[in-house]
Design a protein around this motif. Structure first.
Motif, mmCIF file in Angstrom:
data_model
loop_
_atom_site.group_PDB
_atom_site.id
_atom_site.type_symbol
_atom_site.label_atom_id
_atom_site.label_comp_id
_atom_site.label_asym_id
_atom_site.label_seq_id
_atom_site.Cartn_x
_atom_site.Cartn_y
_atom_site.Cartn_z
ATOM 1 N N PHE A 304 0.861 -1.185 0.000
ATOM 2 C CA PHE A 304 0.000 0.000 0.000
ATOM 3 C C PHE A 304 0.893 1.230 0.000
ATOM 4 O O PHE A 304 1.763 1.379 0.872
ATOM 5 C CB PHE A 304 -0.928 0.041 1.208
ATOM 6 C CG PHE A 304 -1.749 1.300 1.264
ATOM 7 C CD1 PHE A 304 -2.818 1.483 0.398
ATOM 8 C CD2 PHE A 304 -1.428 2.319 2.155
ATOM 9 C CE1 PHE A 304 -3.566 2.653 0.424
ATOM 10 C CE2 PHE A 304 -2.176 3.494 2.193
ATOM 11 C CZ PHE A 304 -3.252 3.647 1.314
ATOM 12 N N ASP A 305 0.703 2.104 -0.986
ATOM 13 C CA ASP A 305 1.491 3.323 -1.111
ATOM 14 C C ASP A 305 0.617 4.493 -0.674
ATOM 15 O O ASP A 305 -0.337 4.862 -1.372
ATOM 16 C CB ASP A 305 1.946 3.515 -2.559
ATOM 17 C CG ASP A 305 2.956 4.648 -2.695
ATOM 18 O OD1 ASP A 305 2.869 5.609 -1.907
ATOM 19 O OD2 ASP A 305 3.816 4.577 -3.596
ATOM 20 N N PRO A 306 0.904 5.099 0.502
ATOM 21 C CA PRO A 306 0.055 6.193 0.993
ATOM 22 C C PRO A 306 0.074 7.428 0.094
ATOM 23 O O PRO A 306 -0.892 8.195 0.101
ATOM 24 C CB PRO A 306 0.640 6.496 2.375
ATOM 25 C CG PRO A 306 2.033 5.958 2.344
ATOM 26 C CD PRO A 306 2.003 4.795 1.422
ATOM 27 N N GLU A 307 1.132 7.605 -0.670
ATOM 28 C CA GLU A 307 1.202 8.779 -1.530
ATOM 29 C C GLU A 307 0.342 8.614 -2.772
ATOM 30 O O GLU A 307 -0.438 9.494 -3.148
ATOM 31 C CB GLU A 307 2.657 9.039 -1.930
ATOM 32 C CG GLU A 307 3.546 9.455 -0.763
ATOM 33 C CD GLU A 307 4.943 9.798 -1.229
ATOM 34 O OE1 GLU A 307 5.194 9.736 -2.462
ATOM 35 O OE2 GLU A 307 5.786 10.129 -0.365
ATOM 36 N N THR A 308 0.468 7.462 -3.423
ATOM 37 C CA THR A 308 -0.294 7.242 -4.665
ATOM 38 C C THR A 308 -1.610 6.509 -4.411
ATOM 39 O O THR A 308 -2.420 6.379 -5.325
ATOM 40 C CB THR A 308 0.552 6.418 -5.646
ATOM 41 O OG1 THR A 308 0.794 5.117 -5.078
ATOM 42 C CG2 THR A 308 1.886 7.102 -5.920
ATOM 43 N N GLN A 309 -1.784 6.013 -3.197
ATOM 44 C CA GLN A 309 -2.956 5.215 -2.839
ATOM 45 C C GLN A 309 -2.997 3.893 -3.613
ATOM 46 O O GLN A 309 -4.026 3.201 -3.636
ATOM 47 C CB GLN A 309 -4.258 5.998 -3.092
ATOM 48 C CG GLN A 309 -4.400 7.241 -2.228
ATOM 49 C CD GLN A 309 -4.480 6.900 -0.746
ATOM 50 O OE1 GLN A 309 -5.377 6.181 -0.310
ATOM 51 N NE2 GLN A 309 -3.520 7.406 0.021
ATOM 52 N N GLU A 310 -1.888 3.502 -4.241
ATOM 53 C CA GLU A 310 -1.827 2.231 -4.963
ATOM 54 C C GLU A 310 -1.741 1.094 -3.949
ATOM 55 O O GLU A 310 -0.975 1.158 -2.993
ATOM 56 C CB GLU A 310 -0.602 2.200 -5.887
ATOM 57 C CG GLU A 310 -0.502 0.927 -6.708
ATOM 58 C CD GLU A 310 0.752 0.890 -7.569
ATOM 59 O OE1 GLU A 310 0.928 -0.095 -8.302
ATOM 60 O OE2 GLU A 310 1.554 1.847 -7.487
#
Length: 463
Positions: A304-310
């Motif tokens: 989970f990438d908090p910056e890209t929401q990916e």
């Protein structure tokens, strides 16, 4: 689905209008079903990848345990023209001198000459190979030599005697060959036929001094002398376990070896058995790579990438975290009953990086393989060793009753329910389409009647 033709009274395209109405009602419901199905398919695929990466480790551990991969032996022969060798994990390292004095060979006998077109007449051949016998009945009308050959080769009780015919300038000869080598596999032929019958040419008994057939090749056992003392024989050219855990595959006699075109007498072959440290080190490296591949796969699936929401398809799934924590615990916990020199992976130079992968200190691993080779194999492959613990741990998640299988079953149930919802939607839309079409058809009919009445009234008005 079209129902009927376009309206004629009103001039409206009823089918097109009905389809648009039905599609407008179907689209959002079907989109929701397809979206949910796509999400489930992605999850099923993700669990499949996770399971596959874990099973790679599990199958490797099973191989370590069952096939003694980490107890491999190396074996070499300094003259492969004389013999080659293979070794199991039970082989005791050492150097052994081997002299090949005799090769195993099958028995082969040949008859005198005769006319191949001659009918030999009725009779019986009792043919033995070692301790087994079969009787070949030869009828009068099938007594030419090719008939006899066929009757021998096709006999249902033939235990391994091959009949053939060779021709030379004098005539034809019957050849009988054993398909098994060794002194115990002699061919015998007893003839039951009139004295004047050509079948009498085929009698043979190796215990008799005078025979109708002659010996082309004697039945012999292989014979080797190990370290100048131990004489070992075999009915094949493979000497099994004369040297513990080693099979010797004989190719030629020792005295037949050549050196610069000259015969070399009494040059024994040196067989060198040792620990296969390269193979074992490579197998351990494969295990580390397999875990690191699982680590990469699990991180990709659960990311989970908090910056890209990916996010990965298994983000937040507890299975990934549970399996990883359990594996790390096995990696760091001493194995009960393991040799004192190797109780944990770290003592082999295998440690976990800050990122979470495994890495190898090759210098440390090489030292362990050099000093404690047998202990390394024991650490991995004993009954309750490292390999068994990893295998059992993974099986609890990937087996038929495992946690991953449970998730996959649940997702497959969701697919079944979504397919059922799609079927119900299709049926409901068929009903909506028919009802809407009927309504438009009725409206078209009413408009047609109104138009007809209007035309009738207009025709009655004065011009």
């Amino acid at each position: 689905m079209n129902i009927g033709a376009a309206g004629t009274a009103s001039g409206l395209d009823i089918n097109s209008m009905v389809n648009k109405i039905v599609d407008a009602e179907r689209a959002p419901k079907e989109a929701r079903i397809n979206e949910r199905r796509d999400n489930v398919d992605v999850s099923i695929s993700a669990y499949g990848k996770l399971k596959s990466s874990l099973n790679d480790m599990k199958f490797m551990m099973a191989d370590f345990r069952r096939n003694h991969t980490l107890s491999a032996r190396s074996v070499s022969s300094d003259n492969s023209d004389i013999l080659t060798a293979s070794a199991s994990h039970e082989a005791i390292p050492g150097k052994y001198s081997v002299k090949v004095e005799q090769l195993a060979q099958p028995h082969k006998i040949v008859s005198g000459t005769f006319d191949e077109e001659e009918k030999m007449g009725a009779g019986k051949l009792a043919i033995s190979l070692g301790a087994t016998q079969f009787d070949v009945e030869i009828p009068e009308d099938e007594s030419e030599i090719l008939d006899v050959v066929r009757l021998i080769n096709r006999h249902p009780s033939n235990t391994g005697v091959l009949a053939s015919v060779i021709k030379d300038d004098v005539g034809a000869r019957l050849v009988l060959s054993a398909d098994k080598s060794g002194e115990a596999n002699n061919i015998k032929v007893r003839v039951d036929a009139p004295v004047a019958s050509t079948l009498q040419k085929f009698g043979f008994n190796p215990n008799n001094n005078i025979n109708s057939m002659s010996e082309m090749q004697k039945a012999e056992d292989a014979k080797v002398v190990i370290d100048g003392l131990a004489v070992v024989t075999s009915d094949t050219n493979t000497i099994e376990d004369a040297i513990k855990g080693v099979d010797l595959n004989l190719v030629a006699l020792t005295d037949s070896a050549k050196a610069e075109g000259e015969a070399t007498k009494n040059k024994d072959v040196l067989v060198d058995v040792g620990y296969d440290r390269n193979a074992v080190g490579g197998a351990i490296e494969q295990f580390v790579n397999a875990y690191n591949q699982f680590y990469t796969t699990s991180r990709e699936l659960g990311k989970f990438d908090p910056e890209t929401q990916e996010k990965g398809p298994l983000v937040g799934d507890s299975i990934i975290r549970t399996v990883d924590n359990q594996l790390r615990a096995v990696f760091s916990t001493p194995i009960e009953g393991a040799p004192e020199s190797v109780t944990t992976l770290s003592e082999l130079g295998i440690t976990t990086t800050m990122e979470g992968r495994l890495e190898i200190d090759y210098d440390m691993l090489d030292k362990q393989l050099e000093k404690n080779f047998a202990d390394v194999g024991e650490f991995f492959s004993s009954r309750d060793g490292f390999a068994r613990k990893v295998e059992d741990l993974i099986h609890a998640h990937t087996g038929i009753t495992g946690s991953i299988k449970g998730r996959q079953d649940s997702l497959n149930d969701q697919i079944t329910r979504l397919n059922s919802e799609q079927t119900k939607l299709d049926r409901r839309m068929e009903s909506v389409q028919k009802r809407t079409h009927d309504q438009f058809t009725a409206m078209d009919s009413a408009m047609g009647q109104m138009k007809s009445q209007l035309n009738s009234m207009m025709s009655m008005m004065p011009q």
